[in-house]
Design an enzyme around this catalytic site. Sequence first.
Site, PDB file in Angstrom:
ATOM      1  N   TYR A   1       2.881  -5.588  12.912  1.00 53.03           N
ATOM      2  CA  TYR A   1       2.262  -4.784  12.281  1.00 53.03           C
ATOM      3  C   TYR A   1       0.903  -4.900  14.005  1.00 53.03           C
ATOM      4  O   TYR A   1       0.488  -5.261  14.823  1.00 53.03           O
ATOM      5  CB  TYR A   1       0.757  -6.224  12.153  1.00 53.03           C
ATOM      6  CG  TYR A   1      -0.376  -5.423  11.138  1.00 53.03           C
ATOM      7  CD1 TYR A   1      -0.031  -4.099  10.071  1.00 53.03           C
ATOM      8  CD2 TYR A   1      -1.271  -5.184  11.260  1.00 53.03           C
ATOM      9  CE1 TYR A   1      -0.709  -3.526   9.210  1.00 53.03           C
ATOM     10  CE2 TYR A   1      -2.329  -5.650  10.672  1.00 53.03           C
ATOM     11  CZ  TYR A   1      -2.168  -3.755   9.613  1.00 53.03           C
ATOM     12  OH  TYR A   1      -3.454  -3.419   8.765  1.00 53.03           O
TER      13      TYR A   1
ATOM     14  N   HIS B   1      -1.648 -13.652  14.525  1.00 53.75           N
ATOM     15  CA  HIS B   1      -0.961 -12.079  14.640  1.00 53.75           C
ATOM     16  C   HIS B   1      -0.480 -12.268  15.534  1.00 53.75           C
ATOM     17  O   HIS B   1      -1.216 -13.084  17.217  1.00 53.75           O
ATOM     18  CB  HIS B   1      -2.649 -10.919  14.611  1.00 53.75           C
ATOM     19  CG  HIS B   1      -3.502 -10.246  13.638  1.00 53.75           C
ATOM     20  ND1 HIS B   1      -3.130  -9.624  13.336  1.00 53.75           N
ATOM     21  CD2 HIS B   1      -3.994 -10.582  12.943  1.00 53.75           C
ATOM     22  CE1 HIS B   1      -3.632  -9.185  12.538  1.00 53.75           C
ATOM     23  NE2 HIS B   1      -4.354 -10.324  11.639  1.00 53.75           N
TER      24      HIS B   1
ATOM     25  N   ARG C   1      -1.747  -2.851  14.275  1.00 52.95           N
ATOM     26  CA  ARG C   1      -3.362  -3.255  14.127  1.00 52.95           C
ATOM     27  C   ARG C   1      -3.702  -4.707  15.158  1.00 52.95           C
ATOM     28  O   ARG C   1      -3.914  -5.564  13.737  1.00 52.95           O
ATOM     29  CB  ARG C   1      -4.580  -2.930  13.175  1.00 52.95           C
ATOM     30  CG  ARG C   1      -4.479  -1.818  12.549  1.00 52.95           C
ATOM     31  CD  ARG C   1      -4.884  -0.603  11.380  1.00 52.95           C
ATOM     32  NE  ARG C   1      -4.768  -1.510  10.759  1.00 52.95           N
ATOM     33  CZ  ARG C   1      -3.976  -0.618   9.789  1.00 52.95           C
ATOM     34  NH1 ARG C   1      -3.193   0.587  10.472  1.00 52.95           N
ATOM     35  NH2 ARG C   1      -3.139  -0.836   9.123  1.00 52.95           N
TER      36      ARG C   1
ATOM     37  N   GLU D   1      -8.679  -4.801   5.486  1.00 56.69           N
ATOM     38  CA  GLU D   1      -9.171  -3.800   4.805  1.00 56.69           C
ATOM     39  C   GLU D   1      -7.735  -4.594   3.931  1.00 56.69           C
ATOM     40  O   GLU D   1      -7.589  -4.274   2.624  1.00 56.69           O
ATOM     41  CB  GLU D   1      -8.729  -2.703   5.443  1.00 56.69           C
ATOM     42  CG  GLU D   1      -9.861  -2.549   6.916  1.00 56.69           C
ATOM     43  CD  GLU D   1     -10.858  -2.439   5.978  1.00 56.69           C
ATOM     44  OE1 GLU D   1     -11.081  -1.455   4.303  1.00 56.69           O
ATOM     45  OE2 GLU D   1     -11.541  -2.349   6.306  1.00 56.69           O
TER      46      GLU D   1
ATOM     47  N   ASP E   1      -4.639  -8.018   7.355  1.00 56.44           N
ATOM     48  CA  ASP E   1      -5.940  -7.679   7.613  1.00 56.44           C
ATOM     49  C   ASP E   1      -7.831  -7.516   6.912  1.00 56.44           C
ATOM     50  O   ASP E   1      -7.272  -7.764   5.297  1.00 56.44           O
ATOM     51  CB  ASP E   1      -6.678  -6.717   8.755  1.00 56.44           C
ATOM     52  CG  ASP E   1      -6.298  -5.480   8.616  1.00 56.44           C
ATOM     53  OD1 ASP E   1      -5.952  -5.337   7.033  1.00 56.44           O
ATOM     54  OD2 ASP E   1      -5.825  -4.385   8.793  1.00 56.44           O
TER      55      ASP E   1
ATOM     56  N   GLU F   1       0.258  -1.410   0.379  1.00 60.05           N
ATOM     57  CA  GLU F   1       0.400   0.178  -0.529  1.00 60.05           C
ATOM     58  C   GLU F   1       0.852   1.314   0.117  1.00 60.05           C
ATOM     59  O   GLU F   1       0.843   2.029  -1.115  1.00 60.05           O
ATOM     60  CB  GLU F   1      -1.159   0.172   1.009  1.00 60.05           C
ATOM     61  CG  GLU F   1      -1.801  -1.263   1.342  1.00 60.05           C
ATOM     62  CD  GLU F   1      -1.554  -2.387   2.032  1.00 60.05           C
ATOM     63  OE1 GLU F   1      -2.640  -2.395   2.859  1.00 60.05           O
ATOM     64  OE2 GLU F   1      -0.145  -2.436   1.894  1.00 60.05           O
TER      65      GLU F   1
ATOM     66  N   ASP G   1      -1.461  -5.018   4.361  1.00 61.92           N
ATOM     67  CA  ASP G   1      -1.551  -5.433   5.255  1.00 61.92           C
ATOM     68  C   ASP G   1      -2.545  -7.018   5.251  1.00 61.92           C
ATOM     69  O   ASP G   1      -3.536  -6.954   4.874  1.00 61.92           O
ATOM     70  CB  ASP G   1      -2.115  -4.204   5.908  1.00 61.92           C
ATOM     71  CG  ASP G   1      -1.347  -3.394   5.879  1.00 61.92           C
ATOM     72  OD1 ASP G   1      -0.296  -3.738   5.909  1.00 61.92           O
ATOM     73  OD2 ASP G   1      -1.967  -2.057   6.259  1.00 61.92           O
TER      74      ASP G   1
END
Length: 534
Positions: free
Chosen positions: A281, A326, A283, A83, A81, A7, A79
Amino acid sequence: MKLFIVESPTKAKSISKYLGKDWIVKATLGHIKDLPERSLGVDPKTLEPKYVWLKGKKKLVENIKKIAKNAQKIYLGTDPDREGEAIAYFLKEELSRVNGRIYRAMFYEITKNSILKAVQTAKDIDLNLVHAQFARRVLDRLIGYKLSPLLWKELTTKGLSVGRVQSPALRLIVEREKQIQSFKKKKYYYIKVDFEKDGVSFSAVFQQRFEKPSNAEPYLKKLKDTMFVVNAVKKEKSISDPPKPFNTASLQSEGSKKLNLSVSEIQKIAQKLYEEGYITYPRTDSYRMNQEKAQEFIAFIEKNYGKEYVGKLRNFREGRLSQSAHECIRPTSLRKKPKEGIELKLYLLISSRTLASLSSPAIIEKTYVSLNPITDEALEFFAEGEDLLFDGWMKIYGKEWEGKKLPELTQGDILKPKRIYIEERETQPPPRYTEGSLVKTLERLGIGRPSTYATIVKTLKQRGYVAVEKGHLKPTEIAFKVVDYLMEKFPSLMDYSFTANMEDMLDEIEEGRKDWKLITKEIYRKVLHEYTQE
């Protein structure tokens, strides 16, 4: 030539250092498609979303396509996740028209080993993750577009917004303010005695609570010019366990408090640290830590602090999805860190918290002392003190000891008071939320997810629903009106347990247990039921 797509340019720059000259790394600058800005973009009957190009992204992707056409393989490293998976999905949809050799590379830290492993273990897009993002986006759009205009009409104010997570969060703030407004302070009184022994001052309190100072006066007269005797001394050792490592909510809460920044600023800095390869990461709702890294950190503790400061890697009870790949938020390495500024401060907070979580408990000795005046054994006063016997994790985390130590006291000791007086105390209202304490409450209630906390608080401020006063969130007049209206007309939307249940349903989509359109339709019908009955 191989192509790797992420991104952000910062992320691309960090990753390109590890992949070598046969690779090209490109950045999409975030999402490439979204629902249209000025229309609903969702068919209310089929719930089929209509995704459109974001401004400038079609041209950007066309340029990436030209490179992709001749690539041996294409890796989508967005990423890890919902999104990120949605971005990868739309990229694959476009790039597969010129090259079908497309793989999804998943990693949770930007280090050489992690990136190379992500390439070696690359797989296909996880459609369950994509569908969970679709469900969230479509739900948020339907609720926002259907309910916000009703607010404008009812309150004759444009620019107001309703949100699946935003509105229950606002309810928390407004309800706390109502508690503060309705709170009536009440004064009460205690008899207190100040002593000093061996240069150490301390106080003892008569446990009876008085509603008026005059009620305490007769007792005060009995104590005039009297000496006190130590009746009993009791000592107990207690353990102060190390803190958990950071997850998103605790990092935002602690970072906001310690660095005096908004939670959105903390998250932005953390994202940059991740993209530059300094931390994992940011989040995540997990406290899990990679065992190899934990052993590396434990070895660091032993070398730099001593064996007595070494703790262990603990397992924490976590949510259903937290058991995935995660991790907690931790440093990728203790050997490299940012050079200066706020990035360094946040990195040091994360690294010290990580080390503290793996270190030994602190040991505290609590002392309880009862005293009575020689003239009246029935009047019993109590004093409490704490002594830090071993600082343990507190030394590593930089936590200052705040306990007050008593002097050495023995049963039978005779003490002369320095002062005997009536102390006035007052009941206190609950405090307003800070950004950090709001995020912790949202996490505890299961409202929102790590990727949404910072956005929720930012939106509440931008919409004019809350003002920040001395670091606390104070609702504005319009916030009360919005919450009252939504509570009356859309109680399901404002129900904390229902909102948390919505998050659980999205998690079930992510796990592949539920169909995303059926779940979205179910939630949509429930929330909008009151509106459709009008």
